[in-house]
Motif scaffolding. Structure first.
Motif, short mmCIF file in Angstrom:
data_model
loop_
_atom_site.label_atom_id
_atom_site.label_comp_id
_atom_site.label_asym_id
_atom_site.label_seq_id
_atom_site.Cartn_x
_atom_site.Cartn_y
_atom_site.Cartn_z
N GLY A 13 -7.34 -6.52 -0.17
CA GLY A 13 -6.68 -7.06 -1.35
C GLY A 13 -6.15 -5.98 -2.27
O GLY A 13 -5.67 -6.26 -3.35
N GLY A 14 -6.24 -4.73 -1.83
CA GLY A 14 -5.77 -3.62 -2.64
C GLY A 14 -4.28 -3.42 -2.50
O GLY A 14 -3.57 -4.22 -1.90
N GLY A 15 -3.81 -2.36 -3.07
CA GLY A 15 -2.39 -2.03 -3.02
C GLY A 15 -1.93 -1.45 -4.34
O GLY A 15 -2.74 -1.10 -5.20
N LEU A 16 -0.64 -1.36 -4.48
CA LEU A 16 -0.04 -0.77 -5.67
C LEU A 16 0.52 -1.86 -6.58
O LEU A 16 1.12 -2.82 -6.09
N THR A 20 0.85 -1.18 0.00
CA THR A 20 0.00 0.00 0.00
C THR A 20 0.89 1.24 0.00
O THR A 20 2.11 1.15 0.21
N THR A 21 0.28 2.38 -0.20
CA THR A 21 1.03 3.62 -0.14
C THR A 21 1.63 3.80 1.26
O THR A 21 2.76 4.26 1.40
N ARG A 22 0.90 3.41 2.29
CA ARG A 22 1.43 3.49 3.66
C ARG A 22 2.66 2.59 3.82
O ARG A 22 3.64 2.97 4.46
N ASP A 23 2.60 1.38 3.24
CA ASP A 23 3.74 0.47 3.28
C ASP A 23 4.96 1.10 2.62
O ASP A 23 6.07 1.03 3.14
N VAL A 24 4.73 1.70 1.46
CA VAL A 24 5.82 2.35 0.72
C VAL A 24 6.42 3.48 1.54
O VAL A 24 7.63 3.60 1.66
N PRO A 26 7.33 10.82 4.72
CA PRO A 26 5.97 11.08 5.19
C PRO A 26 4.92 10.48 4.24
O PRO A 26 5.10 10.51 3.02
N TYR A 27 3.85 9.96 4.81
CA TYR A 27 2.78 9.37 4.02
C TYR A 27 2.26 10.35 2.97
O TYR A 27 2.02 9.98 1.83
N THR A 28 2.08 11.61 3.36
CA THR A 28 1.53 12.59 2.42
C THR A 28 2.44 12.77 1.20
O THR A 28 1.95 12.93 0.08
N GLY A 50 15.43 -8.62 -1.32
CA GLY A 50 16.07 -8.90 -0.03
C GLY A 50 15.85 -7.79 0.98
O GLY A 50 15.87 -8.03 2.18
N ILE A 51 15.64 -6.57 0.50
CA ILE A 51 15.43 -5.46 1.41
C ILE A 51 14.01 -4.91 1.30
O ILE A 51 13.75 -3.80 1.70
N SER A 52 13.09 -5.71 0.77
CA SER A 52 11.74 -5.22 0.50
C SER A 52 11.04 -4.67 1.73
O SER A 52 10.18 -3.83 1.62
N GLY A 53 11.44 -5.08 2.89
CA GLY A 53 10.86 -4.51 4.09
C GLY A 53 11.36 -3.13 4.39
O GLY A 53 10.77 -2.39 5.16
N ARG A 54 12.48 -2.74 3.74
CA ARG A 54 13.06 -1.42 3.99
C ARG A 54 13.09 -0.55 2.76
O ARG A 54 13.51 0.58 2.81
N ALA A 55 12.70 -1.06 1.57
CA ALA A 55 12.80 -0.25 0.35
C ALA A 55 11.57 -0.31 -0.48
O ALA A 55 10.66 -0.99 -0.24
#
Length: 144
Positions: free
Chosen positions: A61-64, A26-30, A37-39, A139-144
């Protein structure tokens, strides 16, 4: 030349979405992963969606998701869209440069800027996530 923060974020969002791993962040995840910042992330995502480079689905089930147009998008075109077509220096600003009518630097900087964009034009989003970058992104998907 230094890229705007939004241009950098747009490229990183496209790169992350180009690496298929079965998730649709999601945008929040990104925003959280890229520590922005989310905005700010929401504005960049909205612009990428407007350009047709990604799809944003709401709800469960949404997201980018990257579109085919996003996968084949020219990095130069994306950078131009976010950076705008202004000159590297503002010769006509609030305090116009006294040399503006006969200055050769302005033209040289404009040519250098176009050469910068032209060097990015043949490179696609898919190109910039090819090995080894794609696996590193996963490998860094949780941080990038």
């Amino acid at each position: 030349m230094r890229l705007l923060r939004s241009t950098d974020l747009a490229l990183r969002v496209l790169m992350r979405l180009a690496v298929v791993d079965g998730t649709t962040p999601t945008t929040r995840d990104v925003a959280a992963a890229m520590e922005v910042p989310y905005t700010h992330a929401a504005k960049v995502v909205a612009e990428l969606q407007h350009m047709g480079l990604l799809e944003a689905r709401r709800g469960r089930g949404g997201g980018l998701a990257l579109t085919e147009k996003g996968r084949t998008a020219s990095v130069g075109a994306v950078v131009r869209a976010f950076e705008g077509d202004g000159d590297v220096v503002d010769c006509e600003g609030a305090a116009p440069c006294p040399l503006r009518n006969g200055c050769r630097l302005r033209g040289a900087l404009r040519r250098a800027q176009e050469a910068f964009y032209a060097s990015l034009d043949p490179i696609t989003v898919s190109d910039i996530v090819a090995t080894p970058t794609g696996p590193l992104l996963l490998g860094i998907s949780g941080r990038a």
